[in-house]
Design an enzyme around this catalytic site. Structure first.
Site, mmCIF file in Angstrom:
data_model
loop_
_atom_site.group_PDB
_atom_site.id
_atom_site.type_symbol
_atom_site.label_atom_id
_atom_site.label_comp_id
_atom_site.label_asym_id
_atom_site.label_seq_id
_atom_site.Cartn_x
_atom_site.Cartn_y
_atom_site.Cartn_z
ATOM 1 N N GLU A 1 -5.031 2.748 -2.097
ATOM 2 C CA GLU A 1 -4.510 1.384 -2.216
ATOM 3 C C GLU A 1 -5.251 0.396 -1.315
ATOM 4 O O GLU A 1 -5.433 -0.766 -1.682
ATOM 5 C CB GLU A 1 -3.002 1.353 -1.923
ATOM 6 C CG GLU A 1 -2.125 1.770 -3.101
ATOM 7 C CD GLU A 1 -2.102 3.271 -3.355
ATOM 8 O OE1 GLU A 1 -2.620 4.025 -2.497
ATOM 9 O OE2 GLU A 1 -1.582 3.693 -4.399
ATOM 10 N N HIS B 1 10.715 4.202 -4.939
ATOM 11 C CA HIS B 1 10.093 3.725 -6.174
ATOM 12 C C HIS B 1 10.951 2.674 -6.864
ATOM 13 O O HIS B 1 10.884 2.520 -8.084
ATOM 14 C CB HIS B 1 9.852 4.883 -7.155
ATOM 15 C CG HIS B 1 8.732 5.800 -6.766
ATOM 16 N ND1 HIS B 1 8.838 6.699 -5.732
ATOM 17 C CD2 HIS B 1 7.476 5.956 -7.253
ATOM 18 C CE1 HIS B 1 7.710 7.374 -5.622
ATOM 19 N NE2 HIS B 1 6.858 6.945 -6.533
#
Ligand code: TPP
Ligand code: MG
Lengths: 325, 351
Positions: A60, A129
């Protein structure tokens, strides 16, 4: 005019920009060959090829660093961070690098990039999540923050984000992917920093964002049956913030409610309430009330998750109780 | 792992002797004179920055490269005008190496309106897009990822520009380093990563906290890259290594990772006296100062003492003029703190 799902609108909107501007390209984990883990980039690799639609490693920081470096040198990257929770892994890139480089170089550098990310709860994915993190981004000078609630807004606001010369965090709500809506044909470009009044009513103003918008609208319908006519504002962007639309509505209704999916403390509604308190206090006929997820991580079980994220029922109850109906 | 000695009592790391063959490296004399001038500029600039700090004119923090000049000079000299540099917070030399004039750099250290960034960046964020210096970064390792982006962009646009990203030895233990190297290798990006191994992070020896002997070079094979260690106190050695990595990148051969061994003569920042360094180590490295060595090499190559003196005097004049320029700068207007957050030049977050 075509009816698209929110999910399809994402690929449709990206394709519109890829077709228009050869400096636009898109990359992220599993977005090319697989069409995205949410199937929101299906068909792009086939139409635009591997130079412009690229699968990356699970890195990321490198993804956002590369987006920044590319944006600084003439391209308009669209980077995907699969789940917004993962922004925490590369938050340095967002906050210290991308958001600040223009300012600290005295305007020498532009970073016209878009970070798209799957945001929000309702999928029973648990605490890592499911978060709504748009208020993290709102707290950082230098970032524009967009969170559409309809397929048409996905297309129009995405186009506006790609064409903007500033970095934009674009939050796609996971629980809206399957929802449908009309998308006008032809080129669609919206304006960042404009809220939409999606329902008019004289008795109160309910301000909502993303998944909370359809819930606020549904709540307003129920409230109408009880004699309360609510205005519902879809904020669409947190930065720039359309304070005008909020202030003029609250000036008419005298009552403000915010519906926020983020945990309570420092949610975007706190800023909205404080602006209203400062700038149209004398128009208020009662306390401004925030309806938020309580200050807890999101649980996984359906019953638990549904108990914490603001529901239609909770919005109805809070508004009705407050307005004494 | 328990560090097997008391703080500051680690074994001294002494410099390797100069490679006697380096004098025969195929570098034109003109290029060598440029390398000499660059090193003089960096050294004399940093000394002036230190003096101005002692006079309390340099605000905030600053990190000097005294003793490390051969690396920035050797790499900068090997770059083309349209290439990109990503510097670290120890970046005065990285910036000067691209021909950025001293006056605005010094004025930035003094926080003046005529500074390179009009006082908004400071010592740690020197940037000159005009000269390809795409910023100096103060979060360890971030610049390595961002450099992948400009390299990717050059590849995408089909130019043959290359990108250089500097880092310290300490940066090799942060995740961004590993993400950037893999990313660059996977996409064969035209980027050269340069690790300035000055043996220390802030106040701790890199060897005490790193699993391998060479913090950068011993990781290169994990990304399919060659193991490259050069004498970072020899501008010719750095120039040769950088030139070869740069031409490889320019020709589509992908990234390189160069580890250049060096030493900072002073402390980490500002007034750090550097007491954590063992006896004998500083003295040995002062003896291997890159600049007197290079001076001697040029004399051996037939350059006259008078010509080298002239370079030194020219640079001294340049530093003097930069000091006058910087001290003469007005402080920034307070309202400029509210400009350039956004592309429209302003800072408004609402309509
Ligand atoms: C992510 C991060 N962690 C810690 C720091 C604090 N810090 C600044 S400089 C430094 C030492 C870096 O050492 P090295 O990479 O060897 O570079 P040098 O200063 O020796 O050039 C540290 C720990 C930082 N700026 N960023
Ligand atoms: Mg170091």
């Amino acid at each position: 005019m075509a009816e698209l799902t929110y999910r399809e609108a994402i690929a449709y909107g990206i394709a519109q920009e890829l077709r228009r501007d050869p400096t636009v390209f898109i990359f992220g984990e599993d977005i090319a060959g697989a069409g995205g883990v949410f199937k929101s980039t299906v068909g792009l690799l086939e139409e635009f090829g591997p130079k412009r639609v690229i699968d990356t490693p699970i890195s990321e920081q490198a993804i956002l660093g590369a987006a920044m470096g590319a944006a600084m040198t003439g391209l308009r990257p669209i980077a995907e961070i699969m789940f917004s929770d993962f922004l925490a892994v590369c938050w340095d890139m967002v906050v210290n690098e991308i958001a600040k480089i223009r300012y600290m170089t005295n305007g020498q550098v532009s970073v016209p990039l878009v970070i798209r990310t799957g945001n929000g709860g309702g999928s029973r994915f648990g605490a890592q999540h499911s978060q709504s993190v748009e208020n993290w981004a709102m707290a950082v000078p230098g970032l524009k923050v967009v969170a559409p609630s309809t397929p048409a807004d996905v297309v129009g606001l995405l186009a506006a984000s790609v064409r903007d010369d500033n970095p934009v965090l674009f939050f796609e709500h996971k629980s809206l992917f399957a929802t449908k809506g009309e998308v006008p044909s032809g080129e669609l470009v919206d304006t960042l920093g404009t809220a939409k009044v999606v329902r008019h009513g004289k008795d109160c103003t309910i301000v909502a964002l993303a998944l909370m918008v359809p819930r606020a609208i549904a709540a307003a319908e129920v409230l109408a049956g009880r004699g309360i006519e609510a205005t519902v504002i879809d904020l669409r962007c947190l930065v720039p913030l359309d304070t005008q639309t909020i202030l003029s509505s609250v000036s008419e209704t005298g009552h403000l409610f915010t519906v926020e999916e983020n945990p309570r403390l420092c949610g975007w509604g706190a800023e909205v309430v404080s602006i209203v308190a400062e700038e149209c206090f004398w128009a208020l006929d009662g306390p401004s009330i925030r309806i938020t997820t309580p200050h807890v991580p999101l649980p996984s079980a359906d019953v638990l998750e549904d108990a914490v994220i603001p529901s239609v029922e909770r919005i109805v109850n809070v508004v009705a109780k407050s307005l004494d109906a | 792992m328990q560090i097997p000695h008391e703080y500051g009592a680690h074994e001294a790391r002494l410099p390797e002797p100069v490679d006697p063959n380096m004098i025969n490296a195929p570098i034109p004399l003109g290029t060598r004179l440029d390398l000499y001038r660059l090193q003089q500029q960096m050294r004399q600039f940093e000394k002036r920055a230190y003096d101005l700090f002692l006079q309390n004119l340099v605000k905030g923090t600053s990190h000097l490269s005294i003793g490390m000049e051969a690396i920035a000079a050797g790499v900068g000299q090997a770059m083309r005008a349209d290439d990109y540099t990503f510097a670290t917070y120890r970046g005065h030399a990285h910036t000067l190496a691209r021909g950025v004039p001293m006056g605005p750099v010094l004025a930035e250290l003094l926080g003046r309106s005529n500074g390179l960034l009009a006082g908004k960046g400071g010592s740690m964020h020197l940037t000159s897009v005009e000269r390809g210096v795409m910023g100096s970064y103060a979060i360890i390792g971030a610049q390595l990822c961002i450099a992948c982006g400009s390299a990717w962009s050059a590849q995408f646009r089909g130019t043959d520009q290359i990108t250089v990203a500097f880092m310290g030895d300490g940066a090799t233990n942060i995740g961004a380093f590993h993400e950037a190297l893999n990313f660059a290798a996977v996409f064969r990006l035209p980027v050269v990563f340069v690790c300035e191994n000055n043996l220390y992070m802030e106040y701790t020896s890199i060897f005490d906290v790193t699993a391998v002997e060479h913090p950068a070079a011993d990781r290169a094979s994990a990304y399919g890259l060659d193991r490259i260690v050069v004498d970072g106190n020899d501008a010719d050695a750095v120039y040769m290594a950088a030139s070869s990595a740069i031409s490889k990148a320019r020709q589509g051969g992908g990234p390189s990772l160069i580890e250049a061994t060096t030493y900072r003569h002073g402390g980490h920042s500002r007034a750090d006296p550097g007491k954590y360094r063992p006896d004998g180590e500083v003295a040995a490295w002062l003896d291997r100062d890159p600049i007197p060595m290079y001076h001697q090499r040029l004399l051996t190559l037939g350059v006259s003492e008078a010509d080298l003196d002239q370079v030194q005097r020219d640079v001294a004049d340049e530093v003097e003029a930069a000091t006058v320029f910087a001290k003469g700068g007005a402080p920034p207007q307070a309202d400029t703190a509210l400009t350039d957050v956004w592309a429209d030049g302003g800072s408004s977050w609402r309509n």
